[in-house]
Scaffold this active site. Structure first.
Site, PDB file in Angstrom:
ATOM      1  N   ASP A  18       0.838  -1.202   0.000  1.00 33.62           N
ATOM      2  CA  ASP A  18       0.000   0.000   0.000  1.00 33.62           C
ATOM      3  C   ASP A  18       0.873   1.252   0.000  1.00 33.62           C
ATOM      4  O   ASP A  18       0.373   2.371  -0.088  1.00 33.62           O
ATOM      5  CB  ASP A  18      -0.995  -0.007   1.161  1.00 33.62           C
ATOM      6  CG  ASP A  18      -0.318  -0.004   2.513  1.00 33.62           C
ATOM      7  OD1 ASP A  18       0.923  -0.152   2.569  1.00 33.62           O
ATOM      8  OD2 ASP A  18      -1.031   0.151   3.529  1.00 33.62           O
ATOM      9  N   SER A  19       2.199   1.056   0.051  1.00 37.88           N
ATOM     10  CA  SER A  19       3.132   2.177  -0.146  1.00 37.88           C
ATOM     11  C   SER A  19       2.885   2.821  -1.512  1.00 37.88           C
ATOM     12  O   SER A  19       3.352   3.926  -1.765  1.00 37.88           O
ATOM     13  CB  SER A  19       4.587   1.701  -0.036  1.00 37.88           C
ATOM     14  OG  SER A  19       4.818   0.565  -0.839  1.00 37.88           O
ATOM     15  N   ASP A  34      -1.111  -6.382  -0.532  1.00 38.95           N
ATOM     16  CA  ASP A  34      -1.261  -5.737   0.778  1.00 38.95           C
ATOM     17  C   ASP A  34      -2.723  -5.370   1.032  1.00 38.95           C
ATOM     18  O   ASP A  34      -3.370  -4.752   0.165  1.00 38.95           O
ATOM     19  CB  ASP A  34      -0.429  -4.440   0.746  1.00 38.95           C
ATOM     20  CG  ASP A  34       0.305  -4.168   2.035  1.00 38.95           C
ATOM     21  OD1 ASP A  34       0.181  -4.965   2.979  1.00 38.95           O
ATOM     22  OD2 ASP A  34       1.024  -3.150   2.076  1.00 38.95           O
ATOM     23  N   LYS A  93      -0.868  -9.600   2.802  1.00 36.10           N
ATOM     24  CA  LYS A  93      -0.113  -9.108   3.950  1.00 36.10           C
ATOM     25  C   LYS A  93      -0.997  -8.146   4.725  1.00 36.10           C
ATOM     26  O   LYS A  93      -1.800  -7.424   4.127  1.00 36.10           O
ATOM     27  CB  LYS A  93       1.158  -8.382   3.490  1.00 36.10           C
ATOM     28  CG  LYS A  93       1.958  -7.789   4.650  1.00 36.10           C
ATOM     29  CD  LYS A  93       3.274  -7.212   4.198  1.00 36.10           C
ATOM     30  CE  LYS A  93       3.214  -5.774   3.727  1.00 36.10           C
ATOM     31  NZ  LYS A  93       2.715  -4.801   4.707  1.00 36.10           N
ATOM     32  N   GLU A 151      -0.951  -5.551   8.518  1.00 35.48           N
ATOM     33  CA  GLU A 151      -0.145  -4.987   9.593  1.00 35.48           C
ATOM     34  C   GLU A 151      -0.762  -5.244  10.964  1.00 35.48           C
ATOM     35  O   GLU A 151      -1.983  -5.284  11.093  1.00 35.48           O
ATOM     36  CB  GLU A 151      -0.001  -3.465   9.383  1.00 35.48           C
ATOM     37  CG  GLU A 151       0.737  -3.108   8.108  1.00 35.48           C
ATOM     38  CD  GLU A 151       0.897  -1.599   7.907  1.00 35.48           C
ATOM     39  OE1 GLU A 151       0.547  -0.814   8.824  1.00 35.48           O
ATOM     40  OE2 GLU A 151       1.367  -1.211   6.828  1.00 35.48           O
ATOM     41  N   GLU A 203       9.770  -4.189  10.306  1.00 34.55           N
ATOM     42  CA  GLU A 203      10.180  -2.908   9.698  1.00 34.55           C
ATOM     43  C   GLU A 203      10.733  -1.940  10.737  1.00 34.55           C
ATOM     44  O   GLU A 203      10.109  -1.698  11.783  1.00 34.55           O
ATOM     45  CB  GLU A 203       8.966  -2.268   8.977  1.00 34.55           C
ATOM     46  CG  GLU A 203       9.335  -0.923   8.353  1.00 34.55           C
ATOM     47  CD  GLU A 203       8.299  -0.376   7.372  1.00 34.55           C
ATOM     48  OE1 GLU A 203       7.321  -1.095   7.060  1.00 34.55           O
ATOM     49  OE2 GLU A 203       8.482   0.762   6.921  1.00 34.55           O
TER      50      GLU A 203
HETATM   51  O1  KIV Z   1       3.570  -1.201   1.668  1.00 31.91           O
HETATM   52  C1  KIV Z   1       4.760  -1.538   1.672  1.00 31.91           C
HETATM   53  O2  KIV Z   1       5.514  -1.293   0.716  1.00 31.91           O
HETATM   54  C2  KIV Z   1       5.262  -2.246   2.832  1.00 31.91           C
HETATM   55  C3  KIV Z   1       6.747  -2.435   2.935  1.00 31.91           C
HETATM   56  C4  KIV Z   1       7.365  -1.208   3.494  1.00 31.91           C
HETATM   57  C5  KIV Z   1       7.104  -3.646   3.730  1.00 31.91           C
HETATM   58  O3  KIV Z   1       4.518  -2.615   3.683  1.00 31.91           O
END
Ligand code: KIV
Length: 251
Positions: A46-47, A85, A115, A117, A184
Site C-alpha cells: 500500500d506504499s 497488501d 499481507k 499490519e 520494519e
Molecule cells: O507497503 C509496503 O511497501 C510495505 C513495505 C514497506 C514492507 O509494507
C-alpha cells in the site's frame, strides 16, 4: 528462466537457509523487469499510495487501488511470488470484513497471498484468513498504516519493553498461522531477537542483516522517489538522475 517459488518454499527457508529477496512493484512494466531478475517475491504494497499516487501516507489507499495495481503486477511477473497488501480500513472492522477483502485480493487481483499490519491484536484476523485458505504475511515494527498512532516514521522497539512486545507479537502471528512476518524499522539487535524467537521466517526492512530475508521499496533502492528517504535504504542506482538527463537530452 527462474522458477516461481511457493509459499511452502518460503515457510521452510529457515531450514533450507535460502535467503529470499523481495521488492515492491506496482505496475506491469516494472513487474516484467523484476520478473526478469532473480528477485523471488514482489510486494504490491500500500506504499503505492505514497510512491505512485503522491499521498502523504498509506492511509487513503483503497481496495480498488490495490486490486488495480495487483492485477498489473501479476500479469507482468508470472515467475515471481506476488504478495497483495490489505489497505488500511479493509481488515480492522470485523473478521468477516477481513476475510471478504482477503478473498477479493486473491480472486480479483490474482496475488498468491496477502499481507496485513499488526501484532497480537490481529491474531484472530490472521487465523480466520488462513482458515479460509489464504496464506498471510504479518507485518510488525513500524507499521505505516498506524502512523498517526505511532506519532511519525520512527524506529520501533528501542527499549527492552518495546522489544519484548515485538517478540510476543511475532510469536502470536506465528501461532495464528502466518507463513512469514515483515519486521520494519527496528534496531538490528531487535531484528535478530525476533528472527531467533520464531520458526517462521522474517522479512526485514531496516531491521538489520540477521533477518531471514530482505525487502526494499523499489523506487527507494533505485533512487527514484525523492519525497522521503529512509536512513536504512542503500541506493543501488540513481535512476532519477538518469531519467532527468534522458528527458533533458530529448528536450
Ligand atoms: O507497503 C509496503 O511497501 C510495505 C513495505 C514497506 C514492507 O509494507
Amino acid at each position: 528462466m527462474k522458477k516461481k517459488i511457493s509459499i511452502l518454499d518460503v515457510k521452510k527457508c529457515k531450514e533450507t537457509n535460502e535467503k529470499y529477496s523481495m521488492v515492491t512493484g506496482y505496475d506491469y512494466t516494472t513487474a516484467t523487469i523484476i520478473n526478469e531478475s532473480s528477485i523471488h517475491m514482489i510486494l504490491v504494497g500500500d506504499s503505492l499510495g505514497m510512491v505512485m499516487m503522491g499521498y502523504e501516507s498509506t492511509v487513503p489507499v483503497t481496495m480498488e487501488d490495490m486490486i488495480h495495481h495487483i492485477r498489473a503486477v501479476v500479469k507482468g511477473a508470472p515467475q515471481t511470488l506476488v504478495v497483495g497488501d490489505l489497505p488500511f480500513g479493509s481488515y480492522n472492522v470485523s473478521i468477516k470484513q477481513a476475510v471478504a477483502n482477503a478473498n477479493r485480493l486473491m480472486k480479483e487481483g490474482g496475488c498468491d497471498c496477502v499481507k496485513l499490519e499488526g501484532g497480537s491484536e490481529m491474531a484472530d484476523v490472521i487465523q480466520s484468513i488462513v482458515r479460509a485458505g489464504i496464506p498471510v504475511m504479518g507485518h510488525i515494527g513500524l507499521t505505516p498504516q498506524s502512523i498517526s498512532a505511532l506519532g511519525g516514521y520512527k524506529v520501533q522497539g528501542k527499549n527492552r519493553e518495546a522489544a519484548e512486545k515485538l517478540v510476543s507479537d511475532a510469536k502470536a502471528i506465528e501461532a495464528a498461522g502466518a507463513f512469514m512476518v515483515v519486521v520494519e524499522c527496528v534496531p538490528a539487535v531487535v531484528g535478530k531477537l525476533i528472527t531467533d524467537s520464531i520458526n517462521i521466517p522474517t522479512m526485514g526492512i531496516g531491521a538489520g542483516v540477521d533477518c531471514d530475508c530482505q525487502i526494499l521499496i523499489l523506487q527507494d533502492m533505485m533512487g527514484m522517489y525523492a519525497d522521503l528517504a529512509p536512513k536504512f535504504v542503500k541506493k543501488y542506482a540513481n535512476l532519477r538522475e538518469v531519467m532527468v538527463e534522458a528527458l533533458e537530452t530529448f528536450h
